[in-house]
Design an enzyme around this catalytic site. Structure first.
Site, short mmCIF file in Angstrom:
data_model
loop_
_atom_site.label_atom_id
_atom_site.label_comp_id
_atom_site.label_asym_id
_atom_site.label_seq_id
_atom_site.Cartn_x
_atom_site.Cartn_y
_atom_site.Cartn_z
N GLY A 29 0.83 -1.31 -0.04
CA GLY A 29 0.21 0.05 -0.06
C GLY A 29 1.13 1.33 0.11
N ASP A 81 3.14 -2.79 8.20
CA ASP A 81 2.26 -2.74 7.29
C ASP A 81 1.18 -1.29 7.58
OD1 ASP A 81 0.76 -3.02 4.91
OD2 ASP A 81 0.36 -5.15 5.25
N GLY A 95 -6.70 -4.64 3.31
CA GLY A 95 -7.35 -5.24 1.87
C GLY A 95 -7.75 -4.37 1.03
N GLU A 103 -0.87 -10.60 3.15
CA GLU A 103 -0.42 -9.91 4.22
C GLU A 103 -0.73 -10.56 5.43
OE1 GLU A 103 -1.52 -5.52 2.58
OE2 GLU A 103 -2.97 -6.50 3.79
C1 5RP Z 1 -3.53 -3.41 1.42
C2 5RP Z 1 -3.65 -2.98 2.70
C3 5RP Z 1 -3.23 -1.63 2.92
O1 5RP Z 1 -2.28 -1.69 4.06
C4 5RP Z 1 -4.38 -0.58 3.43
O2 5RP Z 1 -5.24 -0.82 2.08
C5 5RP Z 1 -3.85 0.80 3.75
O3 5RP Z 1 -3.15 1.19 2.46
P1 5RP Z 1 -2.65 2.66 2.12
O4 5RP Z 1 -1.36 2.70 3.21
O5 5RP Z 1 -2.41 2.84 0.98
O6 5RP Z 1 -3.48 3.59 3.18
O7 5RP Z 1 -4.29 -3.65 3.36
O8 5RP Z 1 -4.11 -4.75 1.08
#
Ligand code: 5RP
Length: 219
Positions: A29, A81, A95, A103
């Protein structure tokens, strides 16, 4: 500060949780991308990384970070993450980038889950963000009916195919006061690969990006 600046700040703060000489679990992400860029600056001080998506694997490889297959790795000190939502119990919805299954698998091997998120992701009760569910394509309609029976409004994320060749249903209008129970219940539906609730195994540390600095929330 912009949302991207908040994401970058938490991603940089997460570098302090990266022990030298180790293999690091890496999420997916826009926030995780800032973390990957930071990891690139210390690539000679880590052994390498396990990626949770093809996109993150490419970004890591482009920065010269050695990639490991998860099957070669028994344990990792940390997985870093982002999240779409995080509640006061450190349960998360993930997700939004369709990488939830990998993940969940990669993070399950790590001893510590460090969640990096801007303050907009903090909620009292999960469910404002539609809950992603990865589904075997053949089972899409049947799983959608089962999710509707649980009280949600599943919407097929058309045109999206996960790294595992599956589809995503996003469950809207679904408040989740008991994320541990709901995570298990949805995973019991035949045809579901994984759902985006990270509740049975939530975050251990949340680094929250606010306009006044990075807040460290610890279990
Ligand atoms: C990807 C994820 C991401 O961690 C989640 O969507 C957050 O994304 P971002 O950092 O772009 O706001 O779970 O599957």
């Amino acid at each position: 500060m912009t949302q991207d600046e908040l994401k970058k700040a938490v991603a940089e703060a997460a570098l302090a949780y990266v022990p030298e000489g180790e293999i690091i679990g890496v999420g997916t992400g826009s926030t995780a991308n800032f973390f990957i860029d930071g990891l690139g600056t210390m690539r000679n001080r880590i052994r390498g990384a396990v990626a949770s998506s093809e996109a993150s694997a490419k970004r890591l490889a482009d920065l010269g970070i050695r990639l490991f297959d998860l099957n070669e790795v028994e344990t990792m000190p940390v997985y870093v993450d982002g999240a779409d939502e995080v509640d006061p119990g450190f349960h998360m919805i993930k997700g939004g980038g369709a990488a939830l299954t990998r993940e969940k698998i990669v993070s399950s091997v790590a001893r510590r889950f460090v969640c990096i998120a801007d303050a907009s992701k903090k909620v009292d009760v999960l469910g404002r963000f539609p809950l992603p569910v990865e589904v075997i394509p053949l089972a899409r309609a049947q799983v959608a009916r089962a999710l509707a029976a649980l009280g949600g409004r599943p919407v097929w994320r058309e045109g999206v195919v996960t790294d595992n060749g599956n589809v995503i249903l996003d469950v809207h209008d679904f408040k989740i006061p008991d994320p541990v129970a709901v995570e298990s219940e949805i995973n019991q539906i035949v045809g579901v690969v994984t759902n985006g609730l990270f509740a049975r195994r939530g975050a251990d540390v949340v680094l929250l990006g606010t306009t006044t600095g990075v807040q460290v929330l610890q279990r």
